[in-house]
Write an enzyme that holds these catalytic residues in place. Sequence first.
Site, PDB file in Angstrom:
ATOM      1  N   CYS A 211       0.802  -1.254   0.095  1.00  0.00           N
ATOM      2  CA  CYS A 211      -0.111   0.066   0.051  1.00  0.00           C
ATOM      3  C   CYS A 211       1.034   1.207   0.085  1.00  0.00           C
ATOM      4  CB  CYS A 211      -0.906   0.159   1.098  1.00  0.00           C
ATOM      5  SG  CYS A 211      -2.012   1.532   1.291  1.00  0.00           S
ATOM      6  N   CYS A 214       0.347   3.309   3.411  1.00  0.00           N
ATOM      7  CA  CYS A 214       0.714   3.091   4.892  1.00  0.00           C
ATOM      8  C   CYS A 214       1.760   1.671   4.786  1.00  0.00           C
ATOM      9  CB  CYS A 214      -0.714   2.366   5.743  1.00  0.00           C
ATOM     10  SG  CYS A 214      -1.114   0.728   5.164  1.00  0.00           S
ATOM     11  N   CYS A 233      -6.366  -2.542   0.904  1.00  0.00           N
ATOM     12  CA  CYS A 233      -5.391  -2.509   1.803  1.00  0.00           C
ATOM     13  C   CYS A 233      -6.119  -3.009   3.053  1.00  0.00           C
ATOM     14  CB  CYS A 233      -4.773  -1.131   2.059  1.00  0.00           C
ATOM     15  SG  CYS A 233      -3.678  -0.819   3.505  1.00  0.00           S
ATOM     16  N   CYS A 236      -5.309   0.197   6.221  1.00  0.00           N
ATOM     17  CA  CYS A 236      -5.750   1.602   6.176  1.00  0.00           C
ATOM     18  C   CYS A 236      -7.091   1.967   5.509  1.00  0.00           C
ATOM     19  CB  CYS A 236      -4.597   2.455   5.663  1.00  0.00           C
ATOM     20  SG  CYS A 236      -4.374   2.504   3.906  1.00  0.00           S
ATOM     21  N   ASP A 367      20.322   0.836 -18.594  1.00  0.00           N
ATOM     22  CA  ASP A 367      20.256  -0.215 -17.699  1.00  0.00           C
ATOM     23  C   ASP A 367      19.271  -0.967 -18.407  1.00  0.00           C
ATOM     24  OD1 ASP A 367      19.828  -2.062 -15.655  1.00  0.00           O
ATOM     25  OD2 ASP A 367      19.801  -0.179 -14.293  1.00  0.00           O
TER      26      ASP A 367
HETATM   27 ZN    ZN Z   1      -2.751   0.894   3.202  1.00  0.00          ZN
END
Ligand code: ZN
Length: 450
Positions: A211, A214, A233, A236, A367
């Site tokens: 997430c 959070c 999530c 949160c 790269d």
């Molecule tokens: Zn979250």
Amino acid sequence: MHPRTLLAVAAAKAALTACHLSGRPGSSLPGRAALKIDPHIIAPLAAGIRRGIIVTCGTNGKTTTNNLLCSTLEAHGYRVVSNRLGANMLEGVAAAFATSGKRPLGYPDADFACLEVDEASAARVLQDLHPDCMILTGLFRDQLDRYGEIDLTMKALEKAILEVPDMTLVINGDDPLTVYLAKKSAHRIVSFGVSEKISNEEDEIREARFCENCGAPLRYDFYHFSQLGVYKCPSCGFCRPEIDYDASEVRLSPQLSFDVKEPGTAPVKISAPMTGFYNVYNILAVYSVLREMNLPADRFNEILRGFRPQFGRGEVFHIGDNNKQRVLLNLAKNPAGFNQNVSAMLQDRSPKDLVIVINDNAQDGRDVSWLWDVDFDRLADETIRSITVSGLRAPDMQLRLKYVEIESERAPSVEKAIDTRLADGSENLYVLVNYTALYEAHKYLEGLQK
Ligand SMILES: [Zn+2]
């Protein structure tokens, strides 16, 4: 118009004429000439657009989405300013506006401006452009050493989005990164997505399993590809938004078809002569914009049937006696794009040969470690008869294949690679290239087709 703006327009048009005369394609010269005289030339020219300005951002699918939107608007008789050839930095956008007016010193005479804008240029472009609508196609790891990771891309886009006082964000709701970014702004958000599970690709790399809000691991009901899917999530409450334009009944072969549902209306059937799941998102993005801006969408299927992708985006060539040799050219420049290309190619169950060209010029990113994030083991498929690698980093590519025990041949140039396979009698050749190999591959195939 301010005399300086007029002068800048004249300089851009003179530079464009010079480019045409010297046969230089897609040069950034006209835009650079204009910006030197008037660094904010985009603002006064964009102010003359009559109906609306739509910008497309995101790491994958910009060109196809933007060009499909342009083609749809033009099919309805609108005049459109655009950077169809994909010149999507500040210079390219400036050139699109400065060179679009018919008269030598004129404003663009257009109803709409549709522009794809590179993430790194977005803040600077949007400062002058003030779009009504911005499409966010999705955010994937891309060209590492140019932006250094997806976080920088997101920061650049966030700055750009917050710069504009008022616009509608049309976003890929299946991408948690895009949703997180969009929700940081106060803009109105419209989302498109696919709420049903359609693929079984569980093993692919996923860039954002955590997430952004959070840091907790996101919980997925299922993935579509990369980090796209149905997620939330648990910590949160960050979650996939309610999807405004939701695709269902998705079929990927022999061509794309799906239903789009929007709240309060009957599902609309969409079909397109394209392959690749990612094109469902590109089409949904355009459809969402048409509906949101009250533009006609009733002839959309007919327009899709006639749509020719910009060069190198799933472009098909027919070569040889009776045009029997089919060659499909596609851009594949990062893990998500490459994995999607492989999926689309393996949907085609007929025998095929494959050419992969990997360069590491500045525009490609120096790269090439991202090659290790592509699921090349899937190329051990019975329908793939041969794999030829070429480009500046052909040895890296060959090593990468060797690591998953897949044999490949090396060719000194993209032309030679294509020639060898066609001389072998391949009737179904896939050419996957990264950015700077695209132009030469396209030019060569176009020459062969004639
Ligand atoms: Zn979250």
